[in-house]
Design an enzyme around this catalytic site. Sequence first.
Site, PDB file in Angstrom:
ATOM      1  N   LYS A   2       0.857  -1.254  -0.505  1.00  0.00           N
ATOM      2  CA  LYS A   2       0.246  -0.464  -0.411  1.00  0.00           C
ATOM      3  C   LYS A   2       1.048   0.545  -0.294  1.00  0.00           C
ATOM      4  O   LYS A   2       1.828   0.872   0.227  1.00  0.00           O
ATOM      5  CB  LYS A   2      -0.851  -0.074   1.387  1.00  0.00           C
ATOM      6  CG  LYS A   2      -0.067   0.245   2.174  1.00  0.00           C
ATOM      7  CD  LYS A   2      -1.526  -0.500   3.378  1.00  0.00           C
ATOM      8  CE  LYS A   2      -0.121  -0.405   4.735  1.00  0.00           C
ATOM      9  NZ  LYS A   2      -1.164  -1.532   5.986  1.00  0.00           N
ATOM     10  N   TYR A  54      12.895  31.532   5.326  1.00  0.00           N
ATOM     11  CA  TYR A  54      11.898  32.600   5.677  1.00  0.00           C
ATOM     12  C   TYR A  54      11.757  32.611   6.886  1.00  0.00           C
ATOM     13  O   TYR A  54      12.341  31.623   7.609  1.00  0.00           O
ATOM     14  CB  TYR A  54      10.662  31.203   4.976  1.00  0.00           C
ATOM     15  CG  TYR A  54      10.925  31.699   3.423  1.00  0.00           C
ATOM     16  CD1 TYR A  54      10.408  32.123   2.711  1.00  0.00           C
ATOM     17  CD2 TYR A  54      10.314  30.147   3.254  1.00  0.00           C
ATOM     18  CE1 TYR A  54      10.480  32.766   1.441  1.00  0.00           C
ATOM     19  CE2 TYR A  54      10.353  29.482   1.364  1.00  0.00           C
ATOM     20  CZ  TYR A  54      10.285  31.213   1.032  1.00  0.00           C
ATOM     21  OH  TYR A  54       9.952  30.966  -0.524  1.00  0.00           O
TER      22      TYR A  54
HETATM   23  C1  LIG Z   1       0.425  -2.013   6.987  1.00  0.00           C
HETATM   24  C2  LIG Z   1      -1.107  -3.246   7.461  1.00  0.00           C
HETATM   25  C3  LIG Z   1      -0.276  -4.526   7.462  1.00  0.00           C
HETATM   26  C4  LIG Z   1       2.148  -4.432   6.979  1.00  0.00           C
HETATM   27  O1  LIG Z   1       1.551  -3.419   8.456  1.00  0.00           O
HETATM   28  P1  LIG Z   1       3.412  -3.894   8.752  1.00  0.00           P
HETATM   29  O2  LIG Z   1       4.003  -3.102  10.254  1.00  0.00           O
HETATM   30  O3  LIG Z   1       4.001  -2.759   7.758  1.00  0.00           O
HETATM   31  O4  LIG Z   1       4.222  -4.627   8.478  1.00  0.00           O
HETATM   32  C5  LIG Z   1      -0.466  -5.674   7.445  1.00  0.00           C
HETATM   33  N1  LIG Z   1      -1.913  -5.463   8.186  1.00  0.00           N
HETATM   34  C6  LIG Z   1      -2.882  -4.600   7.669  1.00  0.00           C
HETATM   35  C7  LIG Z   1      -4.300  -5.021   7.701  1.00  0.00           C
HETATM   36  C8  LIG Z   1      -2.079  -3.471   7.475  1.00  0.00           C
HETATM   37  O5  LIG Z   1      -3.042  -2.167   7.388  1.00  0.00           O
END
Ligand SMILES: *Cc1c(COP(=O)(O)O)cnc(C)c1O
Length: 367
Positions: free
Chosen positions: A38, A264
């Site tokens: 993601k 700035y």
């Molecule tokens: C993002 C996510 C993961 C991965 O988590 P990490 O801590 O990056 O390994 C696993 N399961 C779900 C449901 C997530 O949203």
Amino acid sequence: MKNNHVTTLEIDLNAIDFNFNYFKSKIHKTTKVLVVVKAFGYGSSAIEIAKLLETKVAYFAVAYLDEGIALRNAGIKTPILVLHPQKNNFKKIIEYHLEPNIYSLPLLNSFIEVTKNLNFQSYPIHLKFNTGLNRLGFTENNISEISSIVNNQEEIIIKSIFSHIAASEDLNERTFTLQQITSFNTISSTLIQQLKNTPFKHMLNTSGILNYASEAQFDMVRLGIGLYGFGNDETQTKNLINVLTLKSVISQIHTIEEGETVGYNRAFKAILTIKTATIPIGHADGISRQFGNEIGYVYINNKKAQIVGNICMDMIMVNITDIDCNEGDEVLIYKNQQHIESLAKAINTIPYELLTAISQRVGRVLK
Ligand SMILES: *Cc1c(COP(=O)(O)O)cnc(C)c1O
């Protein structure tokens, strides 16, 4: 992916492979791996990572529909779980052979409705149960209604059931985590008894794999941040290889005389003569303004250079008074995991946020 911006994010695919194998070595040979890509693969490149790992994983997961479509358009054929689908996405989800996380009765009913209209049979879906994170998920009380709905139709099939741990990285919360695991065990066995098929089960993210592989490995694990070389603590992180290096170059060097200011709002005032370097990366590239005024630092010729004054949209200025360097020299904005961890800590956040903030203006370069 390449652009002409001199600021680039280097992605070391060999390091990803190494880290992937490291996590594989922590689980049984038969346990499936889902890689979470993601948010552009945690800010790296979801497509390149998916191409690298597609033959080695059972699943990929994305948060939203568009992220799944991007993988399909890049030719990825692996099953893809969409963690946070929206009702109005369901037709597209099916069109792109994506598999939704269904987390409530209204979503379940509406997904079945859509598959019915499209004449689908046994379309794979995944059910998420809330065991304590209180974010998304069915509760134990929904089980009998779920099974009566599911057993009275043929359009969908529950391929997996899963849950997510609230504090898998924090061993002070071990008691709570074990309660979540117990609750997931109860929920999943109760539901499976009532179903015609047997879905597989999964619960662990990266830190879950490191801390609860013996208690909650189930049939699959969901690997995210670990792939990029981040464990739960410094020792674990040392077992992993750095994947991401954010690089830039010095555009211009200035001598700032006593009494002059930099940037700035004139936020930095020189009380002694200093030398600064201007670097083409700013808050529009994902460098938080919170790093301004000596909170953040970069590396130039292996030495730390602190950020001086406020972060601009496209630039930062750093103090190079004690560093032997020239215009055009390389600057490491994020040198390695340890650097990212220390920067995250300095502004009270976590590496996840720094990685995913790196904007799409920064070219991604594969190594
Ligand atoms: C993002 C996510 C993961 C991965 O988590 P990490 O801590 O990056 O390994 C696993 N399961 C779900 C449901 C997530 O949203």
